[in-house]
Write a protein that holds these residues in place. Sequence first.
Motif, PDB file in Angstrom:
ATOM      1  N   GLU A  60       0.824  -1.206   0.000  1.00 45.72           N
ATOM      2  CA  GLU A  60       0.000   0.000   0.000  1.00 45.72           C
ATOM      3  C   GLU A  60       0.867   1.269   0.000  1.00 45.72           C
ATOM      4  N   ARG A  61       1.940   1.218   0.791  1.00 50.32           N
ATOM      5  CA  ARG A  61       2.816   2.380   0.847  1.00 50.32           C
ATOM      6  C   ARG A  61       3.493   2.641  -0.504  1.00 50.32           C
ATOM      7  N   ASP A 119       1.051   4.290  -2.621  1.00 53.84           N
ATOM      8  CA  ASP A 119       0.926   5.696  -2.206  1.00 53.84           C
ATOM      9  C   ASP A 119       2.089   6.528  -2.721  1.00 53.84           C
TER      10      ASP A 119
END
Length: 607
Positions: free
Chosen positions: A339-340, A343
Amino acid sequence: MKLRHALAFVILPIVVVLTILQGGALLTRSYMDEASLQAGTTLRLAVAALGGHLSRYEPLPALIADHDDIEALLQAPSDAELRRTANQYLKEINGLLESSDIYVMTPDGNTIAASNYETPGTFVGQNFDYRPYFQDAIAGRQARFYALGTTSLKRGYYFSSPVEVGGAILGVIVFKVDIDTIEASWRGGEYEIFVADPEGIIFMTGNEAWLYNGILPLDAPRLARTQASRRYAEAELKPLPVTESVYYGQQLMRIDGEGTTREYLRLSHYMPEADWTVNVLLDTASVRTQARTALIAILLFICLAGLGLAVLWQRRARVVERLRLQEEARNELERRVEERTADLARVNEQIELEIAERRLTEQELRKTQADLIQAGKLAGLGQMSAALSHEFNQPLAAAKTYADSAALLIDRGRVPEAQDNVRRISALVDRMASISRHLRNFARKPNEKLGAVPLPDVIADTMEIVTPRLKTADAKLVIELDEQALVVKAGPVRLQQVLVNIISNAADAVEGLDDRRIRLSARREGDLVVIEVRDHGPGVPAAIADRIFDPFFTTKGVGKGLGLGLSISYNIIKDFGGNLSVMNHPDGGAVFRIVLDVAARAQEAAE
């Protein structure tokens, strides 16, 4: 872990208490020492000012005592003509030296001539044999004394000298100096300054409430010595309610006022030649406030440090717990990493978009700046439109007159004269074309690179544009070039715009004045060329000197300027790698100074 937290909560209050007890004293002492250094500088300046003021007048009594009119008067003190001559001489000298009073006394102390002989409170006829300055001078010594005048009731410093003729002392001449100007400079400052005599009585001070107050006990011996010389005439002497103490080597003085007590840091200096003690007082309230503020800041830092340690211990506990549950949390961690990463990819895209937007904004900003420069030139042309219209209409009217005359001359067969009229019409057309060409070049948006620009050519083109404005203001432009081969690193059109703006502003400044001269000079200083435009107007007020190059700042009335001319000129000169500044000339008027590189230096830098 719980034990560590308990110890932290016990140690932190102890550290805070020790900081308050010891740190407060150390900080106060440090700020006191710093304040003492600053007050010491003020004390030295005050002592130097007093000493310099008095030393100017010290040799004057002896010089005046050797004057023939003074010696003649003391040899025949009853001669009315000699008295009149001496009185007039002392009055002229007193006015020339800007002293308070000058007077001559006989050996018995009677005043027979004085600079104030025409005033109601003249010293003529007064006897001052009780003054120490008379007693020392009649004994053959030069003397100094400070006191409140018993006749004039004005404070002053007295210099006296014996008048000696043929080895005999015939009298005394006294020179009184006013000290009010120095005292006035002490009022309203950060420091309280006062001067005390050997008896501790305040003789000079910036605080009128302290005048003639004693910082030492006014016992009978002190009062007797003061009354013997009538130093303060009939002034009421009062004790100043003070309490002195020492704080880590610094002298402190507490003064009781109307329901309040103020503490001062006191520095003193004894002036033996004047027998004065100069004192400088600094209110310690600000010093102690600074110390308390610094102490509070330190306490806040300690508290924040303690909080940081607590946070660190808490994080370490979480790390230990995370290690115990590492196996279960690994999958969650990988998911979060993915997820990071997504992002970060989105953030990178956003950053790229922002970079593109900023580049576009920078381009628009440069375009806007170029438009502002063009607007400034067009605004300048608009302000000069009336004068330019006159500049065109005048040759047009003359050309029409010459054309009509030429037609009549041809009809009458006077062809040579008609040809002369035609030549005059051609010259007028050439001049109008020249003015039009310069205006067109001036109004055109510059798209030029920096290069070698002959300064005389730019000034000649500038004169074509500003001449109508100078005629309207009835101003005279004087051009002074050290050499005709001045070549600078610049762009010719933009440099011409700068000169037009500055000369037009100078014409505005001198319009309607008696002196309407404007001086444009250029000289070479090493690898630089300095161009100065000076007018004889009111100059630049100090209040606006720092803002005069700001955009849209103008001192002209509504409709008379956008406030862009000087701002645009400043940025143009900066683009050339030079500098534009303004100052006031010592003889009046403003001086705009342009500093540019010479073309040779620019070529060397390029190589």
